[in-house]
Motif scaffolding. Structure first.
Motif, PDB file in Angstrom:
ATOM      1  N   SER A  95       0.824  -1.204   0.000  1.00  0.00           N
ATOM      2  CA  SER A  95       0.000   0.000   0.000  1.00  0.00           C
ATOM      3  C   SER A  95       0.860   1.257   0.000  1.00  0.00           C
ATOM      4  O   SER A  95       0.454   2.288  -0.509  1.00  0.00           O
ATOM      5  CB  SER A  95      -0.940   0.001   1.201  1.00  0.00           C
ATOM      6  OG  SER A  95      -0.194  -0.004   2.407  1.00  0.00           O
ATOM      7  N   ASN A  96       2.064   1.191   0.570  1.00  0.00           N
ATOM      8  CA  ASN A  96       2.915   2.384   0.612  1.00  0.00           C
ATOM      9  C   ASN A  96       4.053   2.292  -0.398  1.00  0.00           C
ATOM     10  O   ASN A  96       5.080   2.926  -0.262  1.00  0.00           O
ATOM     11  CB  ASN A  96       3.490   2.580   2.013  1.00  0.00           C
ATOM     12  CG  ASN A  96       4.357   1.397   2.440  1.00  0.00           C
ATOM     13  OD1 ASN A  96       4.377   0.366   1.768  1.00  0.00           O
ATOM     14  ND2 ASN A  96       5.067   1.550   3.526  1.00  0.00           N
ATOM     15  N   ASP A  97       3.853   1.488  -1.428  1.00  0.00           N
ATOM     16  CA  ASP A  97       4.876   1.326  -2.459  1.00  0.00           C
ATOM     17  C   ASP A  97       4.831   2.506  -3.420  1.00  0.00           C
ATOM     18  O   ASP A  97       3.791   2.760  -4.044  1.00  0.00           O
ATOM     19  CB  ASP A  97       4.631   0.019  -3.220  1.00  0.00           C
ATOM     20  CG  ASP A  97       5.864  -0.496  -3.922  1.00  0.00           C
ATOM     21  OD1 ASP A  97       5.842  -1.655  -4.350  1.00  0.00           O
ATOM     22  OD2 ASP A  97       6.844   0.264  -4.038  1.00  0.00           O
ATOM     23  N   TYR A  98       5.942   3.213  -3.560  1.00  0.00           N
ATOM     24  CA  TYR A  98       5.947   4.389  -4.423  1.00  0.00           C
ATOM     25  C   TYR A  98       6.136   4.037  -5.882  1.00  0.00           C
ATOM     26  O   TYR A  98       5.898   4.872  -6.746  1.00  0.00           O
ATOM     27  CB  TYR A  98       7.078   5.330  -4.010  1.00  0.00           C
ATOM     28  CG  TYR A  98       6.927   5.890  -2.624  1.00  0.00           C
ATOM     29  CD1 TYR A  98       7.967   5.819  -1.710  1.00  0.00           C
ATOM     30  CD2 TYR A  98       5.751   6.504  -2.222  1.00  0.00           C
ATOM     31  CE1 TYR A  98       7.841   6.342  -0.441  1.00  0.00           C
ATOM     32  CE2 TYR A  98       5.615   7.024  -0.939  1.00  0.00           C
ATOM     33  CZ  TYR A  98       6.669   6.941  -0.066  1.00  0.00           C
ATOM     34  OH  TYR A  98       6.538   7.457   1.186  1.00  0.00           O
ATOM     35  N   LYS A  99       6.608   2.855  -6.164  1.00  0.00           N
ATOM     36  CA  LYS A  99       6.970   2.519  -7.528  1.00  0.00           C
ATOM     37  C   LYS A  99       6.038   1.476  -8.121  1.00  0.00           C
ATOM     38  O   LYS A  99       5.524   0.606  -7.420  1.00  0.00           O
ATOM     39  CB  LYS A  99       8.405   1.988  -7.573  1.00  0.00           C
ATOM     40  CG  LYS A  99       9.436   2.977  -7.094  1.00  0.00           C
ATOM     41  CD  LYS A  99      10.836   2.438  -7.278  1.00  0.00           C
ATOM     42  CE  LYS A  99      11.117   1.284  -6.358  1.00  0.00           C
ATOM     43  NZ  LYS A  99      12.517   0.807  -6.490  1.00  0.00           N
ATOM     44  N   LEU A 100       5.841   1.569  -9.425  1.00  0.00           N
ATOM     45  CA  LEU A 100       5.082   0.573 -10.160  1.00  0.00           C
ATOM     46  C   LEU A 100       6.018  -0.216 -11.056  1.00  0.00           C
ATOM     47  O   LEU A 100       7.016   0.323 -11.551  1.00  0.00           O
ATOM     48  CB  LEU A 100       4.015   1.242 -11.040  1.00  0.00           C
ATOM     49  CG  LEU A 100       2.981   2.121 -10.356  1.00  0.00           C
ATOM     50  CD1 LEU A 100       1.996   2.669 -11.378  1.00  0.00           C
ATOM     51  CD2 LEU A 100       2.248   1.356  -9.269  1.00  0.00           C
ATOM     52  N   SER A 101       5.679  -1.479 -11.281  1.00  0.00           N
ATOM     53  CA  SER A 101       6.401  -2.304 -12.251  1.00  0.00           C
ATOM     54  C   SER A 101       5.510  -2.442 -13.477  1.00  0.00           C
ATOM     55  O   SER A 101       4.387  -2.929 -13.375  1.00  0.00           O
ATOM     56  CB  SER A 101       6.706  -3.679 -11.654  1.00  0.00           C
ATOM     57  OG  SER A 101       7.578  -3.563 -10.554  1.00  0.00           O
ATOM     58  N   PHE A 102       6.030  -1.997 -14.620  1.00  0.00           N
ATOM     59  CA  PHE A 102       5.230  -1.980 -15.845  1.00  0.00           C
ATOM     60  C   PHE A 102       5.600  -3.133 -16.768  1.00  0.00           C
ATOM     61  O   PHE A 102       6.762  -3.541 -16.857  1.00  0.00           O
ATOM     62  CB  PHE A 102       5.469  -0.678 -16.615  1.00  0.00           C
ATOM     63  CG  PHE A 102       4.729   0.505 -16.069  1.00  0.00           C
ATOM     64  CD1 PHE A 102       5.277   1.293 -15.082  1.00  0.00           C
ATOM     65  CD2 PHE A 102       3.479   0.828 -16.556  1.00  0.00           C
ATOM     66  CE1 PHE A 102       4.599   2.391 -14.580  1.00  0.00           C
ATOM     67  CE2 PHE A 102       2.787   1.929 -16.071  1.00  0.00           C
ATOM     68  CZ  PHE A 102       3.349   2.708 -15.077  1.00  0.00           C
ATOM     69  N   GLY A 103       4.585  -3.616 -17.506  1.00  0.00           N
ATOM     70  CA  GLY A 103       4.851  -4.484 -18.635  1.00  0.00           C
ATOM     71  C   GLY A 103       5.273  -3.625 -19.818  1.00  0.00           C
ATOM     72  O   GLY A 103       5.165  -2.402 -19.799  1.00  0.00           O
ATOM     73  N   ALA A 104       5.748  -4.283 -20.880  1.00  0.00           N
ATOM     74  CA  ALA A 104       6.258  -3.549 -22.052  1.00  0.00           C
ATOM     75  C   ALA A 104       5.135  -2.978 -22.910  1.00  0.00           C
ATOM     76  O   ALA A 104       5.383  -2.109 -23.738  1.00  0.00           O
ATOM     77  CB  ALA A 104       7.138  -4.459 -22.886  1.00  0.00           C
ATOM     78  N   GLY A 105       3.898  -3.467 -22.715  1.00  0.00           N
ATOM     79  CA  GLY A 105       2.776  -2.952 -23.487  1.00  0.00           C
ATOM     80  C   GLY A 105       2.428  -3.829 -24.669  1.00  0.00           C
ATOM     81  O   GLY A 105       3.315  -4.423 -25.290  1.00  0.00           O
ATOM     82  N   THR A 106       1.128  -3.920 -24.973  1.00  0.00           N
ATOM     83  CA  THR A 106       0.629  -4.644 -26.143  1.00  0.00           C
ATOM     84  C   THR A 106      -0.062  -3.650 -27.060  1.00  0.00           C
ATOM     85  O   THR A 106      -0.955  -2.917 -26.620  1.00  0.00           O
ATOM     86  CB  THR A 106      -0.375  -5.742 -25.746  1.00  0.00           C
ATOM     87  OG1 THR A 106       0.245  -6.665 -24.860  1.00  0.00           O
ATOM     88  CG2 THR A 106      -0.884  -6.485 -26.983  1.00  0.00           C
ATOM     89  N   THR A 107       0.350  -3.622 -28.322  1.00  0.00           N
ATOM     90  CA  THR A 107      -0.261  -2.712 -29.292  1.00  0.00           C
ATOM     91  C   THR A 107      -1.463  -3.373 -29.933  1.00  0.00           C
ATOM     92  O   THR A 107      -1.350  -4.470 -30.478  1.00  0.00           O
ATOM     93  CB  THR A 107       0.762  -2.307 -30.360  1.00  0.00           C
ATOM     94  OG1 THR A 107       1.857  -1.638 -29.710  1.00  0.00           O
ATOM     95  CG2 THR A 107       0.124  -1.353 -31.364  1.00  0.00           C
ATOM     96  N   VAL A 108      -2.603  -2.691 -29.861  1.00  0.00           N
ATOM     97  CA  VAL A 108      -3.862  -3.226 -30.379  1.00  0.00           C
ATOM     98  C   VAL A 108      -4.377  -2.327 -31.502  1.00  0.00           C
ATOM     99  O   VAL A 108      -4.382  -1.096 -31.360  1.00  0.00           O
ATOM    100  CB  VAL A 108      -4.922  -3.305 -29.263  1.00  0.00           C
ATOM    101  CG1 VAL A 108      -6.265  -3.725 -29.819  1.00  0.00           C
ATOM    102  CG2 VAL A 108      -4.465  -4.254 -28.160  1.00  0.00           C
ATOM    103  N   THR A 109      -4.804  -2.952 -32.588  1.00  0.00           N
ATOM    104  CA  THR A 109      -5.462  -2.230 -33.673  1.00  0.00           C
ATOM    105  C   THR A 109      -6.833  -2.851 -33.882  1.00  0.00           C
ATOM    106  O   THR A 109      -6.934  -4.071 -34.063  1.00  0.00           O
ATOM    107  CB  THR A 109      -4.659  -2.303 -34.978  1.00  0.00           C
ATOM    108  OG1 THR A 109      -3.374  -1.735 -34.765  1.00  0.00           O
ATOM    109  CG2 THR A 109      -5.377  -1.542 -36.090  1.00  0.00           C
TER     110      THR A 109
END
Lengths: 112, 111
Positions: A95-109
């Motif tokens: 709950s007090n974590d300042y950072k997020l871990s992101f995925g690289a992202g998926t491109t959708v059309t």
């Protein structure tokens, strides 16, 4: 091994189809899960925010979290061309974590 | 409502030149602030974050630095740019526990 894995796609679907996006993660301590949508040349915008396991629905969007499998999903029903974007998953530990871990992202059309 | 601004929107700089990117947030006080870089076709790389004035945490060792001279102002700098510094730079602030809201970004091309 990356902490958060996300298939970059690209994913192309016809208008009206269901879009299914997934992320897997290696750290079982993640508790908070998010999905962001990023249009080309714009900053990401928060789409869905969920805590722990279960489903959350918001209009045409449904987020699912399966902590036992370390797997999260985003479903887009009745997809529209305006849904064409890159979708990034993100997660946080505490709950007090300042950072997020992101995925690289998926491109959708979504094709009209 | 809260708004986050970034400028410039686009920047082309030669190798070895200095850099200064600015981010300001309106409508909130004492926000957590973040700088990310997104290379073409890649995910978000966290560069710096700040939980208060003068408090900067660095995530990656490189030739970039960050400063927070005022509560709602976050600056990303470099003394000498490298080709590898090219990318899309995003500033973000955090609302609540984990909801991050991003600015419009600065597209930097180092030539």
């Amino acid at each position: 091994q990356k902490e958060v894995e996300q298939d970059p796609g690209p994913l192309s679907v016809p208008e009206g189809a269901i879009v299914s996006l997934n992320c897997t993660y290696s750290n079982s301590a993640f508790q908070y899960f998010m999905w962001y949508r990023q249009y080309s040349r714009k900053g990401p915008e928060l789409l869905m925010y969920t805590y722990s396991s279960g489903n959350k629905e918001d209009g045409r969007f449904t987020a699912q979290v399966d902590k036992s499998s370390k797997y999260i999903s985003l479903f887009i029903r009745d997809s529209q061309p305006s849904d064409s974007a890159t979708y990034l998953c993100a997660m946080a530990l505490r709950s007090n974590d300042y950072k997020l871990s992101f995925g690289a992202g998926t491109t959708v059309t979504v094709r009209a | 409502s809260q708004t986050i601004h970034q400028w410039p929107a686009t920047l082309v700089q030669p190798v070895g030149s200095p850099l200064s990117l600015e981010c300001t947030v309106e409508g909130t006080s004492n926000p957590n602030l973040y700088w990310y870089r997104q290379a073409a076709g890649r995910g978000l790389q966290l560069l710096f974050y700040s939980v208060g004035i003068g408090q900067i945490s660095s995530e990656v060792p490189q030739n970039l630095s960050a400063s927070r001279p005022q509560d709602r102002q976050f600056i990303l700098s470099s003394k000498k740019l490298l080709l590898s510094d090219s990318g899309f730079y995003l500033c973000a602030w955090m609302f609540g526990q984990h909801e991050q809201y991003f600015g419009p970004g600065t597209r930097l091309t180092v030539t």
